[in-house]
Design a protein around this motif. Sequence first.
Motif, PDB file in Angstrom:
ATOM      1  N   GLY A  19     124.242  30.406 -26.686  1.00 54.25           N
ATOM      2  CA  GLY A  19     125.559  30.956 -26.967  1.00 54.25           C
ATOM      3  C   GLY A  19     125.594  31.708 -28.270  1.00 54.25           C
ATOM      4  N   GLY A  20     124.413  31.971 -28.872  1.00 51.47           N
ATOM      5  CA  GLY A  20     124.357  32.693 -30.137  1.00 51.47           C
ATOM      6  C   GLY A  20     124.976  34.082 -30.015  1.00 51.47           C
ATOM      7  N   ILE A  21     125.414  34.637 -31.127  1.00 53.24           N
ATOM      8  CA  ILE A  21     126.194  35.871 -31.054  1.00 53.24           C
ATOM      9  C   ILE A  21     125.459  37.097 -31.566  1.00 53.24           C
ATOM     10  CG2 ILE A  21     128.477  34.826 -31.059  1.00 53.24           C
ATOM     11  CD1 ILE A  21     128.545  34.960 -34.023  1.00 53.24           C
ATOM     12  N   CYS A  22     124.358  36.896 -32.286  1.00 52.15           N
ATOM     13  CA  CYS A  22     123.581  38.068 -32.701  1.00 52.15           C
ATOM     14  C   CYS A  22     122.299  37.616 -33.371  1.00 52.15           C
ATOM     15  CB  CYS A  22     124.382  38.974 -33.641  1.00 52.15           C
ATOM     16  SG  CYS A  22     124.474  38.364 -35.341  1.00 52.15           S
ATOM     17  N   GLN A  23     121.382  38.560 -33.564  1.00 51.77           N
ATOM     18  CA  GLN A  23     120.176  38.331 -34.348  1.00 51.77           C
ATOM     19  C   GLN A  23     120.439  38.918 -35.734  1.00 51.77           C
ATOM     20  OE1 GLN A  23     117.356  36.755 -33.363  1.00 51.77           O
ATOM     21  NE2 GLN A  23     118.238  36.305 -31.351  1.00 51.77           N
ATOM     22  N   ALA A  24     120.557  38.054 -36.737  1.00 50.52           N
ATOM     23  CA  ALA A  24     120.941  38.520 -38.066  1.00 50.52           C
ATOM     24  C   ALA A  24     119.731  38.676 -38.964  1.00 50.52           C
ATOM     25  CB  ALA A  24     121.935  37.545 -38.690  1.00 50.52           C
ATOM     26  N   ASP A  25     119.792  39.662 -39.838  1.00 49.77           N
ATOM     27  CA  ASP A  25     118.753  39.888 -40.834  1.00 49.77           C
ATOM     28  C   ASP A  25     118.764  38.728 -41.836  1.00 49.77           C
ATOM     29  OD1 ASP A  25     118.195  41.104 -43.764  1.00 49.77           O
ATOM     30  OD2 ASP A  25     116.970  42.114 -42.247  1.00 49.77           O
ATOM     31  N   PRO A  26     117.584  38.237 -42.283  1.00 48.87           N
ATOM     32  CA  PRO A  26     117.528  37.110 -43.230  1.00 48.87           C
ATOM     33  C   PRO A  26     118.372  37.333 -44.486  1.00 48.87           C
ATOM     34  CG  PRO A  26     115.348  37.534 -42.337  1.00 48.87           C
ATOM     35  CD  PRO A  26     116.236  38.646 -41.839  1.00 48.87           C
ATOM     36  N   ALA A  27     118.360  38.554 -45.016  1.00 47.48           N
ATOM     37  CA  ALA A  27     119.144  38.825 -46.227  1.00 47.48           C
ATOM     38  C   ALA A  27     120.639  38.686 -45.956  1.00 47.48           C
ATOM     39  CB  ALA A  27     118.834  40.233 -46.748  1.00 47.48           C
ATOM     40  N   ASN A  28     121.067  39.148 -44.781  1.00 43.05           N
ATOM     41  CA  ASN A  28     122.476  39.016 -44.413  1.00 43.05           C
ATOM     42  C   ASN A  28     122.853  37.554 -44.210  1.00 43.05           C
ATOM     43  OD1 ASN A  28     121.798  41.926 -42.663  1.00 43.05           O
ATOM     44  ND2 ASN A  28     123.356  41.885 -44.256  1.00 43.05           N
ATOM     45  N   LEU A  29     121.934  36.790 -43.630  1.00 42.32           N
ATOM     46  CA  LEU A  29     122.185  35.358 -43.431  1.00 42.32           C
ATOM     47  C   LEU A  29     122.370  34.656 -44.770  1.00 42.32           C
ATOM     48  CD1 LEU A  29     119.695  34.407 -40.562  1.00 42.32           C
ATOM     49  CD2 LEU A  29     122.191  34.187 -40.486  1.00 42.32           C
ATOM     50  N   LYS A  30     121.500  34.972 -45.731  1.00 40.17           N
ATOM     51  CA  LYS A  30     121.599  34.333 -47.047  1.00 40.17           C
ATOM     52  C   LYS A  30     122.921  34.677 -47.721  1.00 40.17           C
ATOM     53  CE  LYS A  30     116.634  34.067 -48.008  1.00 40.17           C
ATOM     54  NZ  LYS A  30     115.525  34.554 -48.874  1.00 40.17           N
ATOM     55  N   GLU A  76     136.596  23.881 -46.142  1.00 42.25           N
ATOM     56  CA  GLU A  76     135.696  24.455 -47.140  1.00 42.25           C
ATOM     57  C   GLU A  76     134.623  23.461 -47.561  1.00 42.25           C
ATOM     58  OE1 GLU A  76     139.586  23.412 -49.402  1.00 42.25           O
ATOM     59  OE2 GLU A  76     139.039  24.326 -47.483  1.00 42.25           O
ATOM     60  N   THR A  77     134.948  22.152 -47.507  1.00 44.73           N
ATOM     61  CA  THR A  77     133.959  21.128 -47.852  1.00 44.73           C
ATOM     62  C   THR A  77     132.808  21.137 -46.863  1.00 44.73           C
ATOM     63  OG1 THR A  77     135.660  19.740 -48.867  1.00 44.73           O
ATOM     64  CG2 THR A  77     133.619  18.663 -48.233  1.00 44.73           C
ATOM     65  N   LYS A  78     133.102  21.279 -45.591  1.00 35.76           N
ATOM     66  CA  LYS A  78     132.046  21.338 -44.573  1.00 35.76           C
ATOM     67  C   LYS A  78     131.242  22.617 -44.706  1.00 35.76           C
ATOM     68  CE  LYS A  78     134.322  18.356 -41.189  1.00 35.76           C
ATOM     69  NZ  LYS A  78     134.971  18.272 -39.862  1.00 35.76           N
ATOM     70  N   LEU A  79     131.912  23.736 -44.962  1.00 41.68           N
ATOM     71  CA  LEU A  79     131.193  25.002 -45.109  1.00 41.68           C
ATOM     72  C   LEU A  79     130.236  24.948 -46.294  1.00 41.68           C
ATOM     73  CD1 LEU A  79     133.945  27.686 -44.364  1.00 41.68           C
ATOM     74  CD2 LEU A  79     132.174  26.800 -42.828  1.00 41.68           C
ATOM     75  N   ALA A  80     130.577  24.157 -47.314  1.00 31.40           N
ATOM     76  CA  ALA A  80     129.720  24.045 -48.493  1.00 31.40           C
ATOM     77  C   ALA A  80     128.389  23.377 -48.172  1.00 31.40           C
ATOM     78  CB  ALA A  80     130.438  23.278 -49.604  1.00 31.40           C
ATOM     79  N   THR A  81     128.298  22.724 -47.006  1.00 35.08           N
ATOM     80  CA  THR A  81     127.044  22.076 -46.596  1.00 35.08           C
ATOM     81  C   THR A  81     126.215  22.976 -45.681  1.00 35.08           C
ATOM     82  OG1 THR A  81     127.966  21.028 -44.596  1.00 35.08           O
ATOM     83  CG2 THR A  81     128.221  19.845 -46.686  1.00 35.08           C
ATOM     84  N   CYS A  82     126.715  24.165 -45.391  1.00 30.43           N
ATOM     85  CA  CYS A  82     125.999  25.077 -44.510  1.00 30.43           C
ATOM     86  C   CYS A  82     124.708  25.555 -45.181  1.00 30.43           C
ATOM     87  CB  CYS A  82     126.873  26.272 -44.146  1.00 30.43           C
ATOM     88  SG  CYS A  82     126.195  27.299 -42.821  1.00 30.43           S
ATOM     89  N   SER A  83     123.715  25.814 -44.389  1.00 32.41           N
ATOM     90  CA  SER A  83     122.440  26.342 -44.883  1.00 32.41           C
ATOM     91  C   SER A  83     122.059  27.546 -44.041  1.00 32.41           C
ATOM     92  CB  SER A  83     121.347  25.275 -44.780  1.00 32.41           C
ATOM     93  OG  SER A  83     121.085  24.967 -43.411  1.00 32.41           O
ATOM     94  N   VAL A  84     121.048  28.268 -44.489  1.00 31.24           N
ATOM     95  CA  VAL A  84     120.559  29.412 -43.721  1.00 31.24           C
ATOM     96  C   VAL A  84     120.085  28.953 -42.349  1.00 31.24           C
ATOM     97  CG1 VAL A  84     118.743  31.163 -43.578  1.00 31.24           C
ATOM     98  CG2 VAL A  84     119.972  30.806 -45.735  1.00 31.24           C
ATOM     99  N   GLU A  85     119.405  27.804 -42.309  1.00 25.89           N
ATOM    100  CA  GLU A  85     118.896  27.302 -41.028  1.00 25.89           C
ATOM    101  C   GLU A  85     120.034  26.956 -40.079  1.00 25.89           C
ATOM    102  OE1 GLU A  85     116.278  26.562 -38.141  1.00 25.89           O
ATOM    103  OE2 GLU A  85     115.806  27.385 -40.117  1.00 25.89           O
ATOM    104  N   ILE A  86     121.073  26.286 -40.599  1.00 24.70           N
ATOM    105  CA  ILE A  86     122.222  25.933 -39.753  1.00 24.70           C
ATOM    106  C   ILE A  86     122.891  27.192 -39.227  1.00 24.70           C
ATOM    107  CG2 ILE A  86     124.563  24.977 -39.801  1.00 24.70           C
ATOM    108  CD1 ILE A  86     123.495  22.803 -41.683  1.00 24.70           C
ATOM    109  N   LEU A  87     123.077  28.169 -40.105  1.00 19.84           N
ATOM    110  CA  LEU A  87     123.734  29.400 -39.683  1.00 19.84           C
ATOM    111  C   LEU A  87     122.869  30.163 -38.683  1.00 19.84           C
ATOM    112  CD1 LEU A  87     126.159  31.245 -39.941  1.00 19.84           C
ATOM    113  CD2 LEU A  87     125.085  32.318 -41.926  1.00 19.84           C
ATOM    114  N   ARG A  88     121.558  30.190 -38.907  1.00 16.29           N
ATOM    115  CA  ARG A  88     120.658  30.878 -37.970  1.00 16.29           C
ATOM    116  C   ARG A  88     120.737  30.233 -36.591  1.00 16.29           C
ATOM    117  NH1 ARG A  88     116.254  30.453 -40.603  1.00 16.29           N
ATOM    118  NH2 ARG A  88     116.163  32.550 -41.483  1.00 16.29           N
TER     119      ARG A  88
END
Length: 237
Positions: free
Chosen positions: A60-71, A41-53
């Motif tokens: 190897g990406g798994i989908c094109q996500a909507d910006p609102a869903n990413l946030k 959970e500590t590592k996940l707390a450092t995640c950002s929209v850019e990292i997730l995108r």
Amino acid sequence: MNTSITREAALRIGLAALELKVSPRELTLALAEKFELPITETKLATCSVEILREAMDGDGGICQADPANLKQAVRLLWGQGVSGSELPAREAYAEGDLPGSIRVACASNSGELLDGHFGSCERFLIYQVSSSEARLIDLRPTLEADQAEDKNVARTALIADCDVLCVQSIGGPAAAKVIRANVHPVKVAVSAPARDSVRRLQASLTNPPPWLARVMGITPPSLEHISAALELEEEDA
């Protein structure tokens, strides 16, 4: 439980995966490309929209996500609004907020309970404690420490900035490492809310027993008259 992910992290990833309309396994594998295992959970707390995108849309990406869903997925990965989360919320703290305070680590496996053994607890709850206030300032998962060659050394490093460690049990070799790190171990045999132990320590801060006075770096009240007498003798010498 998968040894590469904490239960809390798995819950957050599962909810974020629902938001992104992918499977938890797919999202876990994508995040593993961005964060070294184990995922906590500590590592996940450092995640950002850019990292997730990048994780979702890169090689190897798994989908094109909507910006609102990413946030929203990032907020879930941070633990915000996670229904069913067992972890208590951190409280704001800056160095110097609580003058005369000590830092206390409590070994925990669930919620805000002190119910863990030093060598096997899932996380340490970290409290900053003064005579008037106590704040839960951090939660430190131990999964990554358990990948180390000497997990007792790694676990000790997690709490090395603390003054007191409260655990249900701790072995002799581990206790020696903790003491060498200038952390005082205290055994609390019965599982109970961590704040019960914190409150007992808090109540002792104004008139600490000798061991706690040493932790606080002050002269125990019971020895003050002896200390004063020694100072007078030095002045007269």
